[in-house]
Design a protein around this motif. Sequence first.
Motif, short mmCIF file in Angstrom:
data_model
loop_
_atom_site.label_atom_id
_atom_site.label_comp_id
_atom_site.label_asym_id
_atom_site.label_seq_id
_atom_site.Cartn_x
_atom_site.Cartn_y
_atom_site.Cartn_z
N PHE A 186 28.49 -73.06 -2.99
CA PHE A 186 27.76 -73.25 -1.73
C PHE A 186 26.46 -72.45 -1.78
N PRO A 187 25.43 -72.94 -1.09
CA PRO A 187 24.17 -72.17 -1.09
C PRO A 187 24.23 -71.03 -0.07
N ALA A 188 25.14 -70.12 -0.27
CA ALA A 188 25.40 -69.07 0.71
C ALA A 188 26.13 -67.90 0.05
N ILE A 189 26.16 -66.77 0.76
CA ILE A 189 26.98 -65.65 0.28
C ILE A 189 28.44 -66.06 0.44
N ALA A 208 24.33 -68.60 6.29
CA ALA A 208 24.04 -70.04 6.35
C ALA A 208 22.52 -70.24 6.46
N ALA A 209 21.79 -69.67 5.46
CA ALA A 209 20.32 -69.78 5.50
C ALA A 209 19.88 -71.23 5.32
N ASN A 210 20.50 -71.92 4.36
CA ASN A 210 20.07 -73.29 4.05
C ASN A 210 21.19 -74.31 4.22
N ILE A 211 22.23 -73.95 4.97
CA ILE A 211 23.30 -74.92 5.26
C ILE A 211 23.60 -74.89 6.76
N SER A 225 23.96 -61.39 -5.26
CA SER A 225 22.80 -60.49 -5.29
C SER A 225 21.73 -60.92 -4.29
N GLU A 226 21.56 -62.23 -4.05
CA GLU A 226 20.72 -62.74 -2.95
C GLU A 226 19.29 -62.21 -2.96
N LEU A 227 18.66 -62.13 -4.13
CA LEU A 227 17.33 -61.53 -4.17
C LEU A 227 16.22 -62.46 -3.68
N GLY A 228 16.57 -63.67 -3.32
CA GLY A 228 15.60 -64.57 -2.68
C GLY A 228 15.30 -64.14 -1.26
N HIS A 229 16.17 -63.26 -0.73
CA HIS A 229 15.96 -62.78 0.64
C HIS A 229 15.37 -61.38 0.69
N LEU A 230 14.90 -60.91 -0.46
CA LEU A 230 14.19 -59.63 -0.49
C LEU A 230 12.92 -59.74 0.32
N GLY A 251 15.54 -73.03 -1.42
CA GLY A 251 15.52 -71.58 -1.25
C GLY A 251 15.31 -70.93 -2.61
N VAL A 252 15.50 -69.62 -2.67
CA VAL A 252 15.51 -68.93 -3.96
C VAL A 252 16.86 -68.24 -4.08
N GLY A 253 17.56 -68.54 -5.16
CA GLY A 253 18.85 -67.91 -5.40
C GLY A 253 18.74 -66.95 -6.58
N SER A 254 19.68 -66.02 -6.67
CA SER A 254 19.68 -65.13 -7.82
C SER A 254 21.10 -64.88 -8.29
N ALA A 312 11.16 -63.35 0.60
CA ALA A 312 10.61 -63.89 -0.66
C ALA A 312 10.68 -65.41 -0.76
N GLU A 313 11.81 -66.01 -0.39
CA GLU A 313 11.94 -67.46 -0.65
C GLU A 313 10.94 -68.29 0.14
N THR A 314 10.41 -67.75 1.25
CA THR A 314 9.43 -68.52 2.01
C THR A 314 8.10 -68.64 1.24
N LEU A 372 32.17 -70.07 -4.75
CA LEU A 372 31.17 -69.04 -5.04
C LEU A 372 29.78 -69.53 -4.69
N ASN A 373 28.84 -68.62 -4.71
CA ASN A 373 27.43 -68.93 -4.44
C ASN A 373 26.86 -69.85 -5.53
N ASP A 374 25.98 -70.77 -5.14
CA ASP A 374 25.44 -71.75 -6.11
C ASP A 374 24.64 -71.11 -7.24
N ALA A 375 23.80 -70.11 -6.90
CA ALA A 375 22.98 -69.48 -7.95
C ALA A 375 23.88 -68.65 -8.88
N ASP A 376 24.92 -68.05 -8.31
CA ASP A 376 25.86 -67.30 -9.14
C ASP A 376 26.52 -68.22 -10.17
C1 BGC Z 1 20.62 -68.72 -0.07
C2 BGC Z 1 21.36 -68.39 -1.35
C3 BGC Z 1 21.28 -69.56 -2.30
C4 BGC Z 1 19.85 -70.00 -2.51
C5 BGC Z 1 19.74 -71.21 -3.41
C6 BGC Z 1 19.21 -69.15 -0.40
O1 BGC Z 1 18.55 -69.46 0.78
O2 BGC Z 1 20.57 -67.56 0.75
O3 BGC Z 1 22.70 -68.07 -1.06
O4 BGC Z 1 21.86 -69.18 -3.52
O5 BGC Z 1 19.24 -70.28 -1.26
O6 BGC Z 1 20.40 -72.31 -2.88
#
Ligand code: BGC
Length: 286
Positions: free
Chosen positions: A97-100, A109-112, A181-186, A166-169, A193-195, A135-139
């Motif tokens: 899922f694109p989430a923690i 639920a940033a992008n869901i 790690s969620e570094l797209g939300h730094l 978004g940006v995943g890490s 960051a992801e914006t 698990l998280n999609d980027a993981d």
């Molecule tokens: C979410 C992450 C996700 C990433 C890529 C971000 O906005 O917070 O959990 O991995 O988007 O989908």
Amino acid sequence: MTKPDKKAPATESLGPASATLPDLPKRAIGIDVGGTGIKGGIVNLRKGTLIGDRFRIPTPKPATPEAVAEVIGQILEELLGREKAPSRTDLVVGVTFPAIVIDNVVLTAANIDESWLDCDTTKLLQHLPGRVATLNDADAAGLAEARYGAGAGRAGTVMMVTLGTGVGSALVHDGVLVPNSELGHLEFEGVVAETKVSASARERADQPWDEYGETLRRYLKHVERIQPVGQFIIGGGVSKRSEDFLPYVTGLRAEVVPAVLVNNAGIVGAALYAAEQARLAEVRAA
Ligand code: BGC
């Protein structure tokens, strides 16, 4: 994997630690839940490749947990109906899922759809056959790249950065994932960051590739200050255009390389994660 060099320092001969976890099933199923499509495939865990084509169903709208769970069930049934499907008795299924996601519970639920917040996926997916792990999609993508793709066989710390909506890490050390790690939300240059760094941010701003490469360079420099790594693996759909922007990503301590599994990294990583979680549970219970 190459044999450890007995004369090398202990840290060098260690190699990817998780390669020591034995007896994974040969095949498992991975399902990658994205904003536009839900994709699944049968994964060969020895090679990190798909067996047969992946199967995709558009993400339902609204993408509530119940609607998505139903589609996951349909994808699983299609895959299990295939000749080369893993047997139902020792089936493991990984879902991203694109989430923690901590202990199979979705925490952001940033992008869901917001209705995913605090969703316990163990309960949501209990109707599915097999042992399911989420698990998280980027993981998932990072785990697959670190073990079978651009980081394969590499010791030390690797980070995958996925550039999409978004940006995943994903942070992987010696082949072992440190999840969420969620570094797209730094915070980066005064914004999340992801914006600024996501592929959709580039499209929105109609940013030329060289400028995008420069933005990515500054972002990775920022990440590197907080979490130094040996290698950054750049993934997401935009990695197909890596030749257009990676040449501008210079001056970092880490090596920067494009992902190699591209579209299937999430599926492959989800399957591997689920298989290892199931195996770990058995080892811990023994
Ligand atoms: C979410 C992450 C996700 C990433 C890529 C971000 O906005 O917070 O959990 O991995 O988007 O989908």
